[in-house]
Design a protein around this motif. Structure first.
Motif, PDB file in Angstrom:
ATOM      1  N   LEU A 101     -13.027  63.742 -20.092  1.00 44.02           N
ATOM      2  CA  LEU A 101     -13.660  64.169 -21.490  1.00 44.02           C
ATOM      3  C   LEU A 101     -14.101  63.773 -21.483  1.00 44.02           C
ATOM      4  N   ALA A 102     -15.616  62.829 -20.976  1.00 47.80           N
ATOM      5  CA  ALA A 102     -16.669  62.538 -21.881  1.00 47.80           C
ATOM      6  C   ALA A 102     -18.022  64.070 -21.149  1.00 47.80           C
ATOM      7  N   VAL A 103     -17.545  63.990 -20.098  1.00 43.81           N
ATOM      8  CA  VAL A 103     -18.470  65.725 -19.514  1.00 43.81           C
ATOM      9  C   VAL A 103     -18.046  66.659 -20.627  1.00 43.81           C
ATOM     10  N   ALA A 104     -16.178  67.283 -20.645  1.00 41.82           N
ATOM     11  CA  ALA A 104     -16.203  67.961 -21.519  1.00 41.82           C
ATOM     12  C   ALA A 104     -16.553  67.246 -23.128  1.00 41.82           C
ATOM     13  N   ALA A 105     -16.458  66.773 -23.152  1.00 38.39           N
ATOM     14  CA  ALA A 105     -17.371  66.507 -24.996  1.00 38.39           C
ATOM     15  C   ALA A 105     -18.881  66.969 -25.145  1.00 38.39           C
ATOM     16  N   ASP A 106     -19.605  66.378 -24.004  1.00 39.88           N
ATOM     17  CA  ASP A 106     -20.775  66.593 -23.712  1.00 39.88           C
ATOM     18  C   ASP A 106     -20.737  67.922 -24.142  1.00 39.88           C
ATOM     19  N   ALA A 107     -20.002  69.127 -23.157  1.00 41.07           N
ATOM     20  CA  ALA A 107     -20.386  70.269 -22.932  1.00 41.07           C
ATOM     21  C   ALA A 107     -19.936  70.992 -24.201  1.00 41.07           C
ATOM     22  N   ILE A 108     -19.115  70.352 -25.355  1.00 44.58           N
ATOM     23  CA  ILE A 108     -19.087  71.309 -26.542  1.00 44.58           C
ATOM     24  C   ILE A 108     -19.630  70.468 -27.686  1.00 44.58           C
ATOM     25  N   GLY A 109     -20.508  69.700 -27.086  1.00 40.08           N
ATOM     26  CA  GLY A 109     -21.823  69.603 -28.282  1.00 40.08           C
ATOM     27  C   GLY A 109     -21.203  67.731 -28.670  1.00 40.08           C
ATOM     28  N   GLU A 110     -20.350  67.459 -28.363  1.00 44.55           N
ATOM     29  CA  GLU A 110     -19.996  66.360 -29.149  1.00 44.55           C
ATOM     30  C   GLU A 110     -20.494  64.642 -28.202  1.00 44.55           C
ATOM     31  N   ALA A 111     -22.360  64.931 -28.107  1.00 41.21           N
ATOM     32  CA  ALA A 111     -23.222  63.639 -27.913  1.00 41.21           C
ATOM     33  C   ALA A 111     -22.371  62.483 -28.186  1.00 41.21           C
ATOM     34  N   ASP A 112     -21.982  61.934 -29.057  1.00 43.81           N
ATOM     35  CA  ASP A 112     -21.517  60.789 -29.917  1.00 43.81           C
ATOM     36  C   ASP A 112     -20.204  60.310 -29.032  1.00 43.81           C
TER      37      ASP A 112
END
Length: 134
Positions: A101-112
């Motif tokens: 989830l952290a990796v995917a969030a980063d990939a879609i621009g959800e850095a926080d």
């Protein structure tokens, strides 16, 4: 400064029947359909989607597995904090989902969200964060 408050006990999830199916190389779609409460199955789907460059699908799969894992953790007595040891194999599906989830969030621009999830993995067990980062 020493922490004088006792740590909550480690939470140990029960065995996940989907892990045997995944180890036998069954299609993760079939495994998730047969074991929809399995974080391990959702983690396998998330990992495959992310490997295929499908960040949104990976995010959705990882989030589903994360929430299914939270349900199981609560049933096992977890109260929102405390260790979720990587060394206990049944915990790994949840921890993988959280990491993915952290990796995917980063990939879609959800850095926080990516940072929060990465910290949550480390809070559950630093060994999990280290194993999953490598």
């Amino acid at each position: 400064m020493q922490n004088l408050l006792p740590e909550p006990p480690a939470t140990l999830l029960p065995a996940d029947p989907a892990t045997a199916d995944l180890a036998a190389d069954l299609d993760p779609v079939t495994v998730a359909a047969n074991h929809p409460a399995s974080s391990a199955a959702w983690a396998a789907l998330a990992a495959r989607a992310l490997t295929n460059g499908e960040a949104v699908a990976g995010y959705a799969f990882a989030r589903t597995g994360y929430h299914r894992g939270l349900d199981q953790l609560r049933k096992a007595g977890w109260r929102g904090s405390g260790p979720v040891p990587w060394s206990h194999e049944p915990n790994r599906g949840f921890l993988r989902c959280l990491h993915l989830l952290a990796v995917a969030a980063d990939a879609i621009g959800e850095a926080d969200e990516a940072a929060r999830c990465a910290q949550f993995v480390r809070d559950c067990d630093p060994a999990a964060a280290d194993a999953l980062a490598g």
